[in-house]
Design a protein around this motif. Structure first.
Motif, PDB file in Angstrom:
ATOM      1  N   TYR A  42       8.926   8.218   3.041  1.00  0.00           N
ATOM      2  CA  TYR A  42       9.889   8.919   2.205  1.00  0.00           C
ATOM      3  C   TYR A  42       9.316  10.299   1.900  1.00  0.00           C
ATOM      4  N   LEU A  43      10.125  11.333   2.082  1.00  0.00           N
ATOM      5  CA  LEU A  43       9.694  12.686   1.749  1.00  0.00           C
ATOM      6  C   LEU A  43      10.126  12.976   0.315  1.00  0.00           C
ATOM      7  N   TYR A  44       9.151  12.978  -0.581  1.00  0.00           N
ATOM      8  CA  TYR A  44       9.405  13.233  -1.996  1.00  0.00           C
ATOM      9  C   TYR A  44       9.407  14.736  -2.235  1.00  0.00           C
ATOM     10  N   THR A  45      10.545  15.246  -2.693  1.00  0.00           N
ATOM     11  CA  THR A  45      10.707  16.679  -2.954  1.00  0.00           C
ATOM     12  C   THR A  45      10.959  16.873  -4.447  1.00  0.00           C
ATOM     13  N   PRO A  46       9.883  17.003  -5.247  1.00  0.00           N
ATOM     14  CA  PRO A  46      10.058  17.129  -6.697  1.00  0.00           C
ATOM     15  C   PRO A  46      10.663  18.465  -7.113  1.00  0.00           C
ATOM     16  N   SER A  47      10.698  19.423  -6.184  1.00  0.00           N
ATOM     17  CA  SER A  47      11.304  20.718  -6.464  1.00  0.00           C
ATOM     18  C   SER A  47      12.377  20.972  -5.414  1.00  0.00           C
ATOM     19  N   VAL A  48      13.611  21.218  -5.878  1.00  0.00           N
ATOM     20  CA  VAL A  48      14.709  21.503  -4.954  1.00  0.00           C
ATOM     21  C   VAL A  48      15.436  22.765  -5.435  1.00  0.00           C
ATOM     22  N   GLY A  49      16.450  23.171  -4.688  1.00  0.00           N
ATOM     23  CA  GLY A  49      17.092  24.455  -4.946  1.00  0.00           C
ATOM     24  C   GLY A  49      16.263  25.482  -4.220  1.00  0.00           C
ATOM     25  N   VAL A  50      15.554  26.305  -4.971  1.00  0.00           N
ATOM     26  CA  VAL A  50      14.558  27.177  -4.358  1.00  0.00           C
ATOM     27  C   VAL A  50      13.240  26.404  -4.455  1.00  0.00           C
ATOM     28  N   GLY A  51      13.252  25.213  -3.864  1.00  0.00           N
ATOM     29  CA  GLY A  51      12.097  24.327  -3.930  1.00  0.00           C
ATOM     30  C   GLY A  51      10.932  24.863  -3.128  1.00  0.00           C
ATOM     31  N   ASN A  52       9.752  24.471  -3.529  1.00  0.00           N
ATOM     32  CA  ASN A  52       8.543  24.915  -2.860  1.00  0.00           C
ATOM     33  C   ASN A  52       7.983  23.768  -2.016  1.00  0.00           C
ATOM     34  N   PRO A  53       8.048  23.879  -0.678  1.00  0.00           N
ATOM     35  CA  PRO A  53       7.515  22.807   0.170  1.00  0.00           C
ATOM     36  C   PRO A  53       6.038  22.491  -0.082  1.00  0.00           C
ATOM     37  N   ALA A  54       5.319  23.392  -0.717  1.00  0.00           N
ATOM     38  CA  ALA A  54       3.919  23.112  -1.059  1.00  0.00           C
ATOM     39  C   ALA A  54       3.817  22.004  -2.106  1.00  0.00           C
ATOM     40  N   ASP A  55       4.908  21.720  -2.812  1.00  0.00           N
ATOM     41  CA  ASP A  55       4.929  20.643  -3.818  1.00  0.00           C
ATOM     42  C   ASP A  55       5.332  19.302  -3.227  1.00  0.00           C
ATOM     43  N   TRP A  56       5.837  19.291  -2.016  1.00  0.00           N
ATOM     44  CA  TRP A  56       6.420  18.094  -1.433  1.00  0.00           C
ATOM     45  C   TRP A  56       5.353  17.158  -0.870  1.00  0.00           C
ATOM     46  N   LYS A  57       5.646  15.860  -0.916  1.00  0.00           N
ATOM     47  CA  LYS A  57       4.694  14.830  -0.466  1.00  0.00           C
ATOM     48  C   LYS A  57       5.406  13.798   0.384  1.00  0.00           C
ATOM     49  N   TRP A  58       4.740  13.360   1.435  1.00  0.00           N
ATOM     50  CA  TRP A  58       5.182  12.185   2.175  1.00  0.00           C
ATOM     51  C   TRP A  58       4.650  10.972   1.441  1.00  0.00           C
ATOM     52  N   ILE A  59       5.506   9.995   1.205  1.00  0.00           N
ATOM     53  CA  ILE A  59       5.113   8.718   0.627  1.00  0.00           C
ATOM     54  C   ILE A  59       5.213   7.676   1.736  1.00  0.00           C
ATOM     55  N   LEU A  62       0.855  -1.182   0.000  1.00  0.00           N
ATOM     56  CA  LEU A  62       0.000   0.000   0.000  1.00  0.00           C
ATOM     57  C   LEU A  62       0.889   1.229   0.000  1.00  0.00           C
ATOM     58  N   LEU A  63       0.726   2.098  -1.013  1.00  0.00           N
ATOM     59  CA  LEU A  63       1.451   3.358  -1.104  1.00  0.00           C
ATOM     60  C   LEU A  63       0.450   4.481  -0.904  1.00  0.00           C
ATOM     61  N   LEU A  64       0.746   5.367   0.052  1.00  0.00           N
ATOM     62  CA  LEU A  64      -0.135   6.486   0.350  1.00  0.00           C
ATOM     63  C   LEU A  64       0.637   7.791   0.224  1.00  0.00           C
ATOM     64  N   LYS A  65      -0.056   8.859  -0.177  1.00  0.00           N
ATOM     65  CA  LYS A  65       0.568  10.163  -0.386  1.00  0.00           C
ATOM     66  C   LYS A  65      -0.083  11.187   0.546  1.00  0.00           C
ATOM     67  N   VAL A  66       0.777  11.911   1.311  1.00  0.00           N
ATOM     68  CA  VAL A  66       0.303  12.912   2.273  1.00  0.00           C
ATOM     69  C   VAL A  66       1.027  14.227   1.996  1.00  0.00           C
ATOM     70  N   ASP A  67       0.286  15.333   1.969  1.00  0.00           N
ATOM     71  CA  ASP A  67       0.868  16.650   1.733  1.00  0.00           C
ATOM     72  C   ASP A  67       1.832  17.024   2.860  1.00  0.00           C
ATOM     73  N   TYR A  68       3.003  17.542   2.497  1.00  0.00           N
ATOM     74  CA  TYR A  68       4.045  17.874   3.480  1.00  0.00           C
ATOM     75  C   TYR A  68       3.640  19.015   4.413  1.00  0.00           C
ATOM     76  N   LEU A  69       3.043  20.077   3.872  1.00  0.00           N
ATOM     77  CA  LEU A  69       2.727  21.247   4.707  1.00  0.00           C
ATOM     78  C   LEU A  69       1.479  21.070   5.556  1.00  0.00           C
ATOM     79  N   THR A  70       0.460  20.437   4.998  1.00  0.00           N
ATOM     80  CA  THR A  70      -0.824  20.356   5.701  1.00  0.00           C
ATOM     81  C   THR A  70      -1.075  19.014   6.358  1.00  0.00           C
ATOM     82  N   ASN A  71      -0.240  18.018   6.070  1.00  0.00           N
ATOM     83  CA  ASN A  71      -0.456  16.654   6.555  1.00  0.00           C
ATOM     84  C   ASN A  71      -1.854  16.151   6.196  1.00  0.00           C
ATOM     85  N   THR A  72      -2.260  16.427   4.965  1.00  0.00           N
ATOM     86  CA  THR A  72      -3.549  15.988   4.448  1.00  0.00           C
ATOM     87  C   THR A  72      -3.333  14.791   3.527  1.00  0.00           C
TER      88      THR A  72
END
Length: 191
Positions: A169-186, A36-46
Motif C-alpha cells: 500500500y502506498l501511504y500518502t499522508p500529504s496530498v493536493g500539493v503533496g510531497n512524495p518525500a513524505d510518502w511510504k510503501w507499506i 509483518l508490516l514494513l515501511k519503505v521510503d517512496y523516493l529512495t526505496n530505503t
C-alpha cells in the motif's frame, strides 16, 4: 535380484524422505498467527522500519480490505485483516498538510531488523497485491521489494507461508500539493 531390491529400497527411502520434508511439521502447524508490516521510503526505496504483530485469532487466509475517508481537508485510511477483524494500519491523509500513522505504534527502526549475510535475492512465489493502486504514480514493486528481501524476518515469512501474498500500500499522508518525500510503501505479510 539383490541389486533390484537395493535400488528399490533406495528409491522408497528417497521418496519417503522428500514427502516428510515437505509435509508441515507439528511446529509450523502450531505457529501463532503473525503479520509483518514494513515501511519503505517512496523516493529512495530505503527500508525504514516495521513491526511484527501476533494475533490470538488464527486464520489460514489473509485478506486485506480498506476503509477510507477522502482527504477533502482531513482524511484517513485503515487497512483491516478481514478474517480476524483487526486493524493493521491506520493513518491520516491531509490535504495541503501532513498526516501521521496512528497504528501500528512503536515500530522498530530499520537497524533493529537483522539482515542475511548472503548476496542472493529472493522473491515471493506469488505476485504482489497492490492495495488501492494509483496509476499516475511509479509502482515498481520489484524496487520496493529489494529494500526488504534481505531481511531475516521476511525470509522466515516466505519459508513459513511460501504461497502467501505480499500486500503493498502506498501511504500518502500529504496530498493536493503533496510531497512524495513524505510518502511510504507499506508492505504486509502473513506467516
Amino acid at each position: 535380484m539383490k541389486k533390484l531390491l537395493f535400488i528399490l529400497f533406495i528409491f522408497v527411502s528417497l521418496f519417503s524422505s522428500c514427502t516428510e520434508e515437505n509435509a508441515p511439521t507439528e511446529e509450523t502447524q502450531n505457529e501463532p498467527n503473525k503479520v509483518l508490516l514494513l515501511k519503505v521510503d517512496y523516493l529512495t526505496n530505503t527500508f525504514q522500519g516495521g513491526k511484527e504483530t501476533t494475533y490470538a485469532e488464527n486464520s489460514n487466509s489473509f485478506t486485506i480490505s480498506h476503509q477510507s475517508v477522502p482527504a477533502t481537508d482531513f482524511g484517513n485510511i485503515k487497512l483491516k485483516y478481514d478474517e480476524i477483524n483487526q486493524i493493521l494500519f491506520d493513518g491520516d491523509i491531509i490535504w495541503m498538510g501532513l498526516g501521521q500513522i496512528h497504528h501500528p505504534q512503536n515500530m522498530l527502526t530499520a537497524n533493529q531488523f537483522e539482515a542475511v549475510l548472503t548476496a542472493d535475492v529472493v522473491f515471493p512465489s506469488t505476485s504482489f497485491n497492490h492495495i488501492l493502486p494509483q496509476s499516475n504514480l511509479s509502482n515498481n514493486y520489484n524496487q520496493v521489494w529489494m529494500a526488504v528481501q534481505n531481511l531475516v524476518k521476511v525470509r522466515q515469512y516466505l519459508i513459513s507461508n511460501p504461497t502467501g501474498v505480499v500486500h503493498l500500500y502506498l501511504y500518502t499522508p500529504s496530498v493536493g500539493v503533496g510531497n512524495p518525500a513524505d510518502w511510504k510503501w507499506i508492505i504486509l505479510m502473513k506467516n
